[in-house]
Design a protein around this motif. Structure first.
Motif, PDB file in Angstrom:
ATOM      1  N   GLN A  65       0.825  -1.215   0.000  1.00 26.10           N
ATOM      2  CA  GLN A  65       0.000   0.000   0.000  1.00 26.10           C
ATOM      3  C   GLN A  65       0.861   1.267   0.000  1.00 26.10           C
ATOM      4  OE1 GLN A  65      -3.330   0.087  -0.543  1.00 26.10           O
ATOM      5  NE2 GLN A  65      -2.816  -2.052  -0.949  1.00 26.10           N
ATOM      6  N   ARG A  66       1.996   1.216   0.701  1.00 21.96           N
ATOM      7  CA  ARG A  66       2.894   2.384   0.700  1.00 21.96           C
ATOM      8  C   ARG A  66       3.435   2.613  -0.711  1.00 21.96           C
ATOM      9  NH1 ARG A  66       6.309   1.931   5.644  1.00 21.96           N
ATOM     10  NH2 ARG A  66       7.386   0.370   4.424  1.00 21.96           N
ATOM     11  N   GLY A  67       3.724   1.504  -1.407  1.00 21.24           N
ATOM     12  CA  GLY A  67       4.192   1.623  -2.785  1.00 21.24           C
ATOM     13  C   GLY A  67       3.145   2.280  -3.687  1.00 21.24           C
ATOM     14  N   VAL A  68       1.877   1.916  -3.493  1.00 23.97           N
ATOM     15  CA  VAL A  68       0.788   2.502  -4.293  1.00 23.97           C
ATOM     16  C   VAL A  68       0.703   4.015  -4.033  1.00 23.97           C
ATOM     17  CG1 VAL A  68      -1.726   2.558  -4.599  1.00 23.97           C
ATOM     18  CG2 VAL A  68      -0.538   0.359  -4.429  1.00 23.97           C
ATOM     19  N   LEU A  69       0.819   4.395  -2.746  1.00 21.93           N
ATOM     20  CA  LEU A  69       0.783   5.830  -2.401  1.00 21.93           C
ATOM     21  C   LEU A  69       1.944   6.574  -3.066  1.00 21.93           C
ATOM     22  CD1 LEU A  69      -0.132   8.335  -0.768  1.00 21.93           C
ATOM     23  CD2 LEU A  69       1.288   7.494   1.107  1.00 21.93           C
ATOM     24  N   MET A  70       3.143   5.999  -2.974  1.00 23.70           N
ATOM     25  CA  MET A  70       4.318   6.663  -3.551  1.00 23.70           C
ATOM     26  C   MET A  70       4.171   6.821  -5.062  1.00 23.70           C
ATOM     27  SD  MET A  70       7.327   4.859  -1.397  1.00 23.70           S
ATOM     28  CE  MET A  70       7.815   5.483   0.214  1.00 23.70           C
ATOM     29  N   GLN A  71       3.679   5.775  -5.723  1.00 21.85           N
ATOM     30  CA  GLN A  71       3.475   5.847  -7.171  1.00 21.85           C
ATOM     31  C   GLN A  71       2.518   6.991  -7.520  1.00 21.85           C
ATOM     32  OE1 GLN A  71       1.100   2.721  -9.035  1.00 21.85           O
ATOM     33  NE2 GLN A  71       2.657   2.570 -10.634  1.00 21.85           N
ATOM     34  N   ARG A  72       1.440   7.109  -6.729  1.00 22.37           N
ATOM     35  CA  ARG A  72       0.446   8.165  -6.996  1.00 22.37           C
ATOM     36  C   ARG A  72       1.068   9.552  -6.791  1.00 22.37           C
ATOM     37  NH1 ARG A  72      -2.845  10.070  -9.836  1.00 22.37           N
ATOM     38  NH2 ARG A  72      -4.753  11.041  -9.101  1.00 22.37           N
ATOM     39  N   LEU A  73       1.880   9.696  -5.730  1.00 21.93           N
ATOM     40  CA  LEU A  73       2.526  10.983  -5.469  1.00 21.93           C
ATOM     41  C   LEU A  73       3.464  11.365  -6.611  1.00 21.93           C
ATOM     42  CD1 LEU A  73       3.274  10.656  -1.636  1.00 21.93           C
ATOM     43  CD2 LEU A  73       1.607  12.176  -2.720  1.00 21.93           C
ATOM     44  N   VAL A  74       4.210  10.380  -7.120  1.00 26.55           N
ATOM     45  CA  VAL A  74       5.121  10.657  -8.240  1.00 26.55           C
ATOM     46  C   VAL A  74       4.316  11.055  -9.476  1.00 26.55           C
ATOM     47  CG1 VAL A  74       6.759   9.599  -9.858  1.00 26.55           C
ATOM     48  CG2 VAL A  74       7.042   9.271  -7.391  1.00 26.55           C
ATOM     49  N   GLN A  75       3.192  10.357  -9.717  1.00 25.51           N
ATOM     50  CA  GLN A  75       2.357  10.695 -10.886  1.00 25.51           C
ATOM     51  C   GLN A  75       1.835  12.131 -10.795  1.00 25.51           C
ATOM     52  OE1 GLN A  75      -0.495   7.535 -10.568  1.00 25.51           O
ATOM     53  NE2 GLN A  75       0.680   6.117 -11.851  1.00 25.51           N
ATOM     54  N   LEU A  76       1.583  12.607  -9.572  1.00 22.89           N
ATOM     55  CA  LEU A  76       1.038  13.953  -9.389  1.00 22.89           C
ATOM     56  C   LEU A  76       2.132  15.027  -9.361  1.00 22.89           C
ATOM     57  CD1 LEU A  76      -1.590  13.146  -6.600  1.00 22.89           C
ATOM     58  CD2 LEU A  76      -2.104  13.882  -8.942  1.00 22.89           C
ATOM     59  N   SER A  77       3.410  14.602  -9.262  1.00 28.19           N
ATOM     60  CA  SER A  77       4.511  15.557  -9.111  1.00 28.19           C
ATOM     61  C   SER A  77       5.037  16.004 -10.470  1.00 28.19           C
ATOM     62  CB  SER A  77       5.647  14.914  -8.308  1.00 28.19           C
ATOM     63  OG  SER A  77       5.174  14.558  -7.028  1.00 28.19           O
ATOM     64  N   PRO A  78       5.731  17.168 -10.504  1.00 27.77           N
ATOM     65  CA  PRO A  78       6.334  17.613 -11.774  1.00 27.77           C
ATOM     66  C   PRO A  78       7.351  16.580 -12.276  1.00 27.77           C
ATOM     67  CG  PRO A  78       6.420  19.351 -10.097  1.00 27.77           C
ATOM     68  CD  PRO A  78       5.975  18.100  -9.402  1.00 27.77           C
ATOM     69  N   GLY A  83      10.560  14.585 -13.276  1.00 26.26           N
ATOM     70  CA  GLY A  83      11.890  14.624 -12.663  1.00 26.26           C
ATOM     71  C   GLY A  83      11.868  14.335 -11.172  1.00 26.26           C
ATOM     72  N   LEU A  84      10.695  14.442 -10.542  1.00 27.24           N
ATOM     73  CA  LEU A  84      10.583  14.077  -9.117  1.00 27.24           C
ATOM     74  C   LEU A  84      10.057  12.644  -9.062  1.00 27.24           C
ATOM     75  CD1 LEU A  84       9.098  17.349  -7.548  1.00 27.24           C
ATOM     76  CD2 LEU A  84      11.473  16.605  -7.597  1.00 27.24           C
ATOM     77  N   ASN A  85      10.981  11.702  -8.956  1.00 28.46           N
ATOM     78  CA  ASN A  85      10.632  10.285  -9.143  1.00 28.46           C
ATOM     79  C   ASN A  85      10.746   9.441  -7.883  1.00 28.46           C
ATOM     80  OD1 ASN A  85      10.215  10.779 -11.876  1.00 28.46           O
ATOM     81  ND2 ASN A  85      12.394  10.538 -12.296  1.00 28.46           N
ATOM     82  N   ARG A  86      11.171  10.056  -6.776  1.00 25.77           N
ATOM     83  CA  ARG A  86      11.351   9.298  -5.537  1.00 25.77           C
ATOM     84  C   ARG A  86      10.636  10.009  -4.398  1.00 25.77           C
ATOM     85  NH1 ARG A  86      13.914   4.109  -5.709  1.00 25.77           N
ATOM     86  NH2 ARG A  86      14.953   4.084  -7.717  1.00 25.77           N
ATOM     87  N   VAL A  87      10.158   9.238  -3.426  1.00 25.38           N
ATOM     88  CA  VAL A  87       9.347   9.792  -2.335  1.00 25.38           C
ATOM     89  C   VAL A  87      10.008   9.493  -1.003  1.00 25.38           C
ATOM     90  CG1 VAL A  87       7.103   9.619  -1.170  1.00 25.38           C
ATOM     91  CG2 VAL A  87       7.230   9.449  -3.664  1.00 25.38           C
ATOM     92  N   PHE A  88      10.026  10.484  -0.109  1.00 23.17           N
ATOM     93  CA  PHE A  88      10.428  10.268   1.280  1.00 23.17           C
ATOM     94  C   PHE A  88       9.235  10.663   2.138  1.00 23.17           C
ATOM     95  CE2 PHE A  88      12.306  12.078   5.228  1.00 23.17           C
ATOM     96  CZ  PHE A  88      12.857  10.921   5.741  1.00 23.17           C
ATOM     97  N   LEU A  89       8.580   9.708   2.758  1.00 20.78           N
ATOM     98  CA  LEU A  89       7.386  10.002   3.550  1.00 20.78           C
ATOM     99  C   LEU A  89       7.781  10.524   4.933  1.00 20.78           C
ATOM    100  CD1 LEU A  89       5.170   6.899   2.696  1.00 20.78           C
ATOM    101  CD2 LEU A  89       5.013   9.200   1.727  1.00 20.78           C
ATOM    102  N   CYS A  90       7.092  11.551   5.392  1.00 22.85           N
ATOM    103  CA  CYS A  90       7.392  12.172   6.691  1.00 22.85           C
ATOM    104  C   CYS A  90       6.139  12.213   7.553  1.00 22.85           C
ATOM    105  CB  CYS A  90       7.852  13.606   6.508  1.00 22.85           C
ATOM    106  SG  CYS A  90       9.245  13.824   5.434  1.00 22.85           S
ATOM    107  N   ASN A  91       6.346  12.507   8.824  1.00 26.21           N
ATOM    108  CA  ASN A  91       5.229  12.618   9.767  1.00 26.21           C
ATOM    109  C   ASN A  91       4.713  14.038   9.928  1.00 26.21           C
ATOM    110  OD1 ASN A  91       5.311   9.796  10.788  1.00 26.21           O
ATOM    111  ND2 ASN A  91       7.372  10.440  11.330  1.00 26.21           N
TER     112      ASN A  91
END
Ligand code: PLP
Length: 203
Positions: free
Chosen positions: A79-92, A94-102
């Motif tokens: 599920q975390r992978g699905v969230l990260m993929q969605r965030l990358v799809q929504l990002s400009p 060149g932003l291809n990696r996600v660091f999740l924070c609290n």
């Protein structure tokens, strides 16, 4: 008379409070414990921008809670992978990696550390009246709330928002990052101009 909230007795009071005891929310509306209704113009300080008690969000949280409540970053999780993929799809692009924070402050910390590690420099340039969080690193790039905690990170300078010349003068070969809000919030809802942001990106 309004009863004193239990939280007032037990919380370490680090914020100025508004004296309102919020009990529930629906969409953009809030109600206090006495039933008074409010319009949440801050969307829970940006966290509830899909609305309070959004049925789709509530259902997703409940479903996931029945499957797995937490998964440390040392393991993969579907599920975390699905969230990260969605965030990358929504990002400009060149932003291809996600660091999740609290929290916002934690994301500022991560940005400062990434900037330092990738440039080998330590300087930060940020805007007067800017707000980037209350941890020691993020507070170093924040204009207010600093006095009781000095010394903070060295090499932080502040420039007036929307003054391209002053920004140009402040950025030098010690600068690891320029950190700006697109619209200053704590500073009083002050937008950065598009030409200023374009110049900041160029520098
Ligand atoms: C621009 C900005 N950066 C960072 C933060 C800090 O976020 P948090 O309170 O989640 O640590 C805020 C909080 O309002 C913010 O407005």
């Amino acid at each position: 008379m309004t009863p004193t909230p239990l939280e007032a007795q037990y919380a370490l009071e680090v914020y100025p409070r508004r004296g309102i005891d919020i009990a529930r929310g629906q969409g953009a509306q809030l109600w206090d414990s006495e039933g008074n209704e409010y319009l949440d113009c801050a969307a829970g300080v940006g966290v509830a921008n899909v609305g309070h008690s959004n049925p789709a969000v509530a259902k997703a949280i409940a479903q996931q809670a029945e499957i797995l409540v937490t998964c440390p970053g040392i393991f993969y999780n579907d599920q975390r992978g699905v969230l990260m993929q969605r965030l990358v799809q929504l990002s400009p692009p060149g932003l291809n990696r996600v660091f999740l924070c609290n929290s916002g402050a934690e994301s500022t910390e991560a940005a400062i550390k990434l900037a330092r590690a990738s440039t080998g420099r330590t300087g930060l340039v940020s805007a007067m009246r800017g707000f980037h969080g209350r941890t020691l690193g993020s507070l170093s790039a924040t204009f207010k709330y600093r006095d009781a905690f000095e010394p903070l990170l060295p090499g932080c300078t502040f420039v007036p928002l929307n003054n391209i010349e002053k920004l140009d003068n402040a950025v030098d070969d010690t600068t690891a990052a320029v950190i700006l809000e697109i619209i200053q919030g704590e500073g009083g809802v002050r937008p950065a101009e598009a030409r200023y942001l374009a110049a900041a990106r160029r520098f």
